[in-house]
Every structure is written in structure tokens, then in C-alpha cells.
Motif scaffolding. Structure first.
Motif, PDB file in Angstrom:
ATOM      1  N   TYR A  45       0.853  -1.188   0.000  1.00 50.77           N
ATOM      2  CA  TYR A  45       0.000   0.000   0.000  1.00 50.77           C
ATOM      3  C   TYR A  45       0.887   1.235   0.000  1.00 50.77           C
ATOM      4  O   TYR A  45       1.667   1.447   0.927  1.00 50.77           O
ATOM      5  CB  TYR A  45      -0.892  -0.029   1.244  1.00 50.77           C
ATOM      6  N   SER A  46       0.772   2.047  -1.048  1.00 52.02           N
ATOM      7  CA  SER A  46       1.548   3.281  -1.138  1.00 52.02           C
ATOM      8  C   SER A  46       0.644   4.468  -0.821  1.00 52.02           C
ATOM      9  O   SER A  46      -0.488   4.549  -1.311  1.00 52.02           O
ATOM     10  CB  SER A  46       2.137   3.451  -2.542  1.00 52.02           C
ATOM     11  N   HIS A  47       1.158   5.405  -0.040  1.00 52.51           N
ATOM     12  CA  HIS A  47       0.384   6.606   0.256  1.00 52.51           C
ATOM     13  C   HIS A  47       0.472   7.639  -0.853  1.00 52.51           C
ATOM     14  O   HIS A  47      -0.124   8.712  -0.744  1.00 52.51           O
ATOM     15  CB  HIS A  47       0.812   7.183   1.603  1.00 52.51           C
ATOM     16  N   MET A  87      -2.251   4.105  -4.072  1.00 48.90           N
ATOM     17  CA  MET A  87      -2.119   2.983  -4.995  1.00 48.90           C
ATOM     18  C   MET A  87      -1.701   1.719  -4.242  1.00 48.90           C
ATOM     19  O   MET A  87      -0.856   1.771  -3.344  1.00 48.90           O
ATOM     20  CB  MET A  87      -1.075   3.301  -6.065  1.00 48.90           C
ATOM     21  N   ILE A  88      -2.288   0.593  -4.588  1.00 50.36           N
ATOM     22  CA  ILE A  88      -1.872  -0.707  -4.080  1.00 50.36           C
ATOM     23  C   ILE A  88      -1.260  -1.491  -5.231  1.00 50.36           C
ATOM     24  O   ILE A  88      -1.829  -1.554  -6.328  1.00 50.36           O
ATOM     25  CB  ILE A  88      -3.047  -1.489  -3.460  1.00 50.36           C
ATOM     26  N   PHE A 107      -8.124  -5.840   3.218  1.00 55.96           N
ATOM     27  CA  PHE A 107      -6.754  -5.365   3.393  1.00 55.96           C
ATOM     28  C   PHE A 107      -6.774  -4.270   4.453  1.00 55.96           C
ATOM     29  O   PHE A 107      -7.404  -3.220   4.271  1.00 55.96           O
ATOM     30  CB  PHE A 107      -6.253  -4.839   2.041  1.00 55.96           C
ATOM     31  N   ALA A 108      -6.104  -4.501   5.565  1.00 56.96           N
ATOM     32  CA  ALA A 108      -6.211  -3.624   6.727  1.00 56.96           C
ATOM     33  C   ALA A 108      -6.006  -2.135   6.416  1.00 56.96           C
ATOM     34  O   ALA A 108      -6.758  -1.287   6.926  1.00 56.96           O
ATOM     35  CB  ALA A 108      -5.237  -4.084   7.808  1.00 56.96           C
ATOM     36  N   PRO A 109      -5.001  -1.740   5.604  1.00 60.49           N
ATOM     37  CA  PRO A 109      -4.793  -0.300   5.374  1.00 60.49           C
ATOM     38  C   PRO A 109      -5.977   0.428   4.742  1.00 60.49           C
ATOM     39  O   PRO A 109      -6.092   1.647   4.873  1.00 60.49           O
ATOM     40  CB  PRO A 109      -3.575  -0.266   4.440  1.00 60.49           C
ATOM     41  N   THR A 110      -6.871  -0.295   4.038  1.00 63.53           N
ATOM     42  CA  THR A 110      -8.014   0.380   3.408  1.00 63.53           C
ATOM     43  C   THR A 110      -9.149   0.621   4.388  1.00 63.53           C
ATOM     44  O   THR A 110      -9.998   1.497   4.159  1.00 63.53           O
ATOM     45  CB  THR A 110      -8.557  -0.431   2.218  1.00 63.53           C
ATOM     46  N   GLY A 111      -9.220  -0.163   5.466  1.00 70.39           N
ATOM     47  CA  GLY A 111     -10.266   0.021   6.461  1.00 70.39           C
ATOM     48  C   GLY A 111     -11.663  -0.248   5.943  1.00 70.39           C
ATOM     49  O   GLY A 111     -12.644   0.316   6.445  1.00 70.39           O
ATOM     50  N   THR A 112     -11.796  -1.124   4.948  1.00 70.57           N
ATOM     51  CA  THR A 112     -13.099  -1.424   4.360  1.00 70.57           C
ATOM     52  C   THR A 112     -13.442  -2.904   4.558  1.00 70.57           C
ATOM     53  O   THR A 112     -12.548  -3.731   4.730  1.00 70.57           O
ATOM     54  CB  THR A 112     -13.106  -1.101   2.857  1.00 70.57           C
ATOM     55  N   PRO A 113     -14.727  -3.266   4.523  1.00 69.00           N
ATOM     56  CA  PRO A 113     -15.117  -4.652   4.800  1.00 69.00           C
ATOM     57  C   PRO A 113     -14.659  -5.654   3.748  1.00 69.00           C
ATOM     58  O   PRO A 113     -14.508  -6.835   4.033  1.00 69.00           O
ATOM     59  CB  PRO A 113     -16.643  -4.593   4.876  1.00 69.00           C
ATOM     60  N   PHE A 114     -14.461  -5.213   2.521  1.00 74.69           N
ATOM     61  CA  PHE A 114     -13.900  -6.075   1.487  1.00 74.69           C
ATOM     62  C   PHE A 114     -13.013  -5.218   0.587  1.00 74.69           C
ATOM     63  O   PHE A 114     -13.125  -3.984   0.571  1.00 74.69           O
ATOM     64  CB  PHE A 114     -14.973  -6.828   0.688  1.00 74.69           C
TER      65      PHE A 114
END
Length: 276
Positions: free
Chosen positions: A39-41, A45-46, A62-69
Motif C-alpha cells: 500500500y503506497s500513500h 495505490m496498491i 486489506f487492513a490499510p483500506t479500512g473497508t469490509p472487502f
């Protein structure tokens, strides 16, 4: 799983080789039986890879996105750099042979990757960017990609560009993705070089013999730096950085961009005689 913070160009001027590689080089993309993600800030971009062997692999939250899927607020680009395989998106199967691509739109909940032959595994290269609207999933065959021939043997940069995920070929939000292959005897890419003030870019180098390397040039035009890049490694290119390369042999690379617009020609030239 890895996460890379953005770096100010003022600080990058003082980076040594190890720090430069730690911030901008992704050394592990294709790992047998795994999904790797970085994960790039820079424009969030991933970049990653899925290399299924005997069993399919799934694209999990993916934990860095903080979304359910994974694709709850994202879109995805996939190019297969290995053997035959297929990608299943919410129950729909897309066959993806070597060098074909797939665009997966926002909202897809279940994405999995499989190889047709575990002895010749698929290597799915993945790039993903935030998205704000749904778009249909779309398969893009290598032969159907918009193809451009550039350069010459005299300047050692005779190459073929294939534009896979573009605003005129898919419903992409901000992800733009394609591939460039250099002819035998040609080693330079994207020279004269440029910066993309309004978007970042990621490069994945492949088709490079293990004994060879690409000198990837980056940094501000008057503060250039370089990375030594091996086969199937990727580089994160910030919006303020040039990005071009010279190999010890010919090679190919996948490029992907995300940012404020999707105009392929939106770039700020950095003429050779101005570089330092």
C-alpha cells in the motif's frame, strides 16, 4: 502485506541506497501460493501479485483500506505475466492467458485467482486505486489493447506500448494501466523523461534475465537518483519524480498510474540537457 509512507523530495535528496530502496522498491511481488500487497500513500495505490499454485487464492480485506472487502471503495487492474489462469469475480470466471488483462470495477465482493497448471503457474500482477463509481468488469486481450510503436534502434529505445486500462477502453475511475516491451538491442525506456505532477506511477519490470538488471532513474529532474531493479520487481514513482530506465539487456514493464486525471499525455517534460 506492506505499507509505504510518502516521502518529501527535500528529504529524498539525502537518502542513501538502503533508504531509497526501502521507500521505493518492492522486491517481492510473485510468491508461490501467496497474495502480496504493498500500500503506497502516493495516491493510495496498491501494488501486488497473486501466484496461485495447486489452490486458488482470494483477495481478502486489506487492513490499510479500512473497508469490509477489498473493492468496497476501489477498482482493480490485473495482468497475467505467467502461465494460463483465470480470475473469478463474484461467480463470473474470466480466463486470463499470458499478457491478457482484466479490469474489475468498484463493489466486487469476491475475487479469486487460479492457475490452469500448477507446474506453470499464473502470475497475476495487481494494481488498485480508489474509485467513486461502479464500472463493468472488462477483459482486455493483448491483441485488442491500443498498440503504439515508438523509438528507434539508433537511440536504443525501440519499443511497443500496449494500453490496456484506459478511459476509452474501460469505465475506469482513475486507474490507467498498460505494458511496454523493448526490442532486442534496445534498453532505454521513457527517455526523454518526464514527471507527472498530477498523478503517481508504478513500474513492474519483467522478462529480464536473472543475471541482468535495470537502472531505474528517479528523483527530481535536477536531483536524480537510481535504483538497481531485478526481474519481477516494482518501483513506486512519486508525482514529483522522473521515471525512466536503462537495462543491461532488453526487458518489458507494466506501468500503472493513479491521480487527478486519466490523460495519458498529461506529463511535464524533463529534457535530457536539463537533467542533473
Amino acid at each position: 502485506m506492506d505499507e509505504r509512507q510518502a516521502s518529501h523530495p527535500r528529504d529524498v535528496k539525502g537518502y542513501d541506497t538502503q533508504t531509497l530502496r526501502a521507500d521505493f522498491l518492492i522486491e517481492r511481488i510473485f510468491v508461490a501460493g501467496e497474495v502480496t500487497l504493498t500500500y503506497s500513500h502516493y495516491d493510495r495505490m496498491i501494488v501486488g501479485g497473486a501466484t496461485p499454485s495447486a489452490k486458488p487464492l482470494t483477495l481478502d480485506p486489506f487492513a490499510p483500506t479500512g473497508t469490509p472487502f477489498f473493492l468496497a471503495r476501489r477498482e482493480l487492474g490485473v495482468i497475467n505475466l505467467g502461465g494460463k489462469g483465470h480470475v473469478t469475480v463474484d461467480g463470473t470466471v474470466f480466463d486470463l492467458p499470458h499478457l491478457d488483462a482484466l479490469y474489475v470495477g468498484l463493489g466486487a465482493k469476491e475475487v479469486s485467482f487460479a492457475s490452469a497448471d500448477a507446474a506453470d503457474p499464473a502470475k497475476f500482477y495487481l494494481t488498485s486505486a480508489p474509485a467513486h463509481r461502479e464500472a463493468p468488469h472488462q477483459l482486455i486481450r493483448k491483441d485488442d489493447a491500443n498498440t503504439i510503436h515508438l523509438g528507434s534502434s539508433e537511440t536504443s529505445n525501440k519499443r511497443t506500448i500496449r494500453q490496456y486500462i484506459m478511459p476509452n477502453t474501460t469505465g475506469t475511475n482513475q486507474l490507467v494501466m498498460g505494458m511496454t516491451a523493448l526490442e532486442p538491442g534496445s534498453v532505454w525506456n521513457s527517455m526523454p523523461c518526464h514527471t507527472h505532477t498530477r498523478r503517481m506511477e508504478a513500474y513492474l519490470y519483467f522478462n529480464l534475465d536473472p543475471a541482468h538488471r535495470v537502472f531505474h532513474f528517479m528523483g527530481e529532474p535536477q536531483q536524480t537518483r537510481h535504483l538497481l531493479v531485478a526481474n519481477e520487481q516494482a518501483v513506486i514513482a512519486p508525482n514529483w519524480s522522473i521515471h525512466c530506465g536503462c537495462g543491461t539487456s532488453n526487458y518489458a514493464f507494466v506501468w500503472a498510474m493513479a491521480g487527478d486525471n486519466v490523460e495519458f499525455t498529461d506529463m511535464d517534460a524533463a529534457p535530457v540537457d536539463t537533467l542533473r
